[in-house]
Enzyme design. Structure first.
Site, mmCIF file in Angstrom:
data_model
loop_
_atom_site.group_PDB
_atom_site.id
_atom_site.type_symbol
_atom_site.label_atom_id
_atom_site.label_comp_id
_atom_site.label_asym_id
_atom_site.label_seq_id
_atom_site.Cartn_x
_atom_site.Cartn_y
_atom_site.Cartn_z
ATOM 1 N N ASP A 1 0.822 -1.100 0.079
ATOM 2 C CA ASP A 1 -0.003 -0.133 -0.012
ATOM 3 C C ASP A 1 0.966 1.244 -0.104
ATOM 4 O O ASP A 1 0.452 2.139 -0.497
ATOM 5 C CB ASP A 1 -0.836 -0.024 1.122
ATOM 6 N N GLN B 1 4.852 11.635 4.960
ATOM 7 C CA GLN B 1 6.072 11.980 4.064
ATOM 8 C C GLN B 1 6.449 13.234 4.043
ATOM 9 O O GLN B 1 7.481 13.526 4.505
ATOM 10 C CB GLN B 1 5.510 11.428 2.580
ATOM 11 N N TYR C 1 -3.629 4.683 10.104
ATOM 12 C CA TYR C 1 -3.354 5.081 11.652
ATOM 13 C C TYR C 1 -4.607 5.498 12.407
ATOM 14 O O TYR C 1 -4.609 5.413 13.454
ATOM 15 C CB TYR C 1 -2.523 6.403 11.426
ATOM 16 N N THR D 1 -8.647 2.879 7.552
ATOM 17 C CA THR D 1 -8.074 1.694 7.996
ATOM 18 C C THR D 1 -6.709 1.856 8.206
ATOM 19 O O THR D 1 -5.987 0.657 8.548
ATOM 20 C CB THR D 1 -8.372 0.677 6.906
ATOM 21 N N ASN E 1 -4.032 9.142 2.663
ATOM 22 C CA ASN E 1 -4.509 8.401 4.008
ATOM 23 C C ASN E 1 -5.099 9.578 4.990
ATOM 24 O O ASN E 1 -6.158 9.463 5.350
ATOM 25 C CB ASN E 1 -3.390 7.434 4.434
ATOM 26 N N ASP E 2 -3.994 10.198 5.308
ATOM 27 C CA ASP E 2 -4.330 11.122 6.401
ATOM 28 C C ASP E 2 -3.272 12.367 6.609
ATOM 29 O O ASP E 2 -2.116 12.330 5.963
ATOM 30 C CB ASP E 2 -4.257 10.502 7.827
ATOM 31 N N ASP F 1 -2.308 14.036 22.524
ATOM 32 C CA ASP F 1 -0.902 13.656 22.168
ATOM 33 C C ASP F 1 -0.895 14.205 20.685
ATOM 34 O O ASP F 1 0.039 14.361 20.197
ATOM 35 C CB ASP F 1 -0.544 12.442 22.079
ATOM 36 N N ARG G 1 -7.186 18.733 23.490
ATOM 37 C CA ARG G 1 -6.026 18.403 24.192
ATOM 38 C C ARG G 1 -5.843 17.078 24.239
ATOM 39 O O ARG G 1 -6.297 16.169 24.781
ATOM 40 C CB ARG G 1 -5.910 18.970 25.600
#
Length: 296
Positions: A73, A245, A189, A187, A147-148, A176, A174
């Protein structure tokens, strides 16, 4: 049968053992079906394939009407981001582990490719995210993601982020970090952080806090027609990354602006492909229970 495609390009995972012979086998198959065949330039350089012309990604996008991607992927995500503006359909041959979007197995490669190039396939379109990182109103990074987009603390600690959608304030998180995922990225992270699985046919984005410090800070699914702004309110050692990336180091008051790109990625799948069957296989649903037709 006569192929409905004219010119195919091959893209491979450069580091994978045995990639050169496998790509040559695919190239020979496509040539026998009457297609012109080229090799993406970085793939050609890494594998040493010289029998076929090599093309840069922009050349590939302009000249080819089919792309076969061999790898996992990650390989597909990388080339898909670059090719999205050209709307070239892609076939994913899975030589990785999960393979949510590279779905043609090596074992049935010849059969699947012959059918697809003859016009027997399922086609789907996937959304792409585009965004910018702003500092004092100036763009310091522009990037795309399939993806994200993830904003998080790079070290130990918590950050505070102010989120708005179309200039309407949503809340301060608030946590991490914060994940803004497309349905394709739901599907990835996002899933490991507790987000929902979103069917790629749904026009939505998933906003998922990473380890929120307030239990009421929950995942929210947003329409993908909006402009999402994430502003840094507090924290240190922060970063924003697009598909892990393109990365920008962040400081206080930086803004990460994300929207759906007007470009979409085109995937071609073997006839009978099912998103739900992919979930069953990759997430090992039904193991030990009643078998569902098409499941494993």
């Amino acid at each position: 049968m006569v192929s409905r495609f004219r010119h195919a390009a091959l893209v491979g995972k450069y580091q994978a053992h045995g990639m050169g012979p496998l790509l040559e086998d695919i190239a020979h198959l496509l040539s026998r079906k009457g297609l012109d065949v080229s090799i993406e330039a970085r793939t050609a350089l890494a594998t040493g394939i010289t029998e076929y012309p090599s093309l840069t990604v922009p050349e590939l996008g302009r000249e080819c009407d089919l792309v076969v991607v061999v790898g996992g992927d990650g390989t597909m995500l990388g080339i898909a981001r670059e090719l999205a503006p050209f709307h070239v359909p892609m076939i994913g041959v899975n030589q990785g582990r999960l393979g949510f979007i590279t779905d043609v197995p090596i074992s049935s490669l010849h059969e699947a490719l012959c059918a697809i190039v003859a016009g027997d396939y399922e086609e789907e379109h996937r959304a792409v995210l585009e965004g910018q990182v702003l500092r004092n109103g100036n763009v310091i990074l522009s990037a795309t993601a399939m993806n994200d987009v993830v904003v998080r603390c790079s070290g130990i600690g918590m950050i505070e982020l102010s989120v708005s959608v179309d200039e309407q304030f949503v809340t301060n998180f608030r946590a991490d970090g914060l994940i803004l995922a497309s349905p394709t990225g739901s599907t990835a992270y996002s899933l490991s952080a507790g987000g929902p699985i979103v069917h790629p046919g749904i026009a939505g984005l998933v906003l998922v806090p990473i380890a929120p410090h307030t239990l009421s800070n929950r995942t929210i699914v947003l329409p993908d027609s909006g402009r999402i702004s994430i502003e840094i309110v507090a924290g240190r050692e922060m970063s924003a990354n697009f598909d892990m990336q393109s990365i920008a180091n962040l400081i206080l008051q930086d803004q990460v602006i994300v929207r759906r790109s007007p470009n979409r990625v085109r995937f071609l799948h073997p006839r009978g492909w099912s998103y739900y069957a992919t979930l069953r296989r990759k997430l090992h649903w039904n193991e030990g229970g009643v078998q569902v037709p098409g499941g494993f």
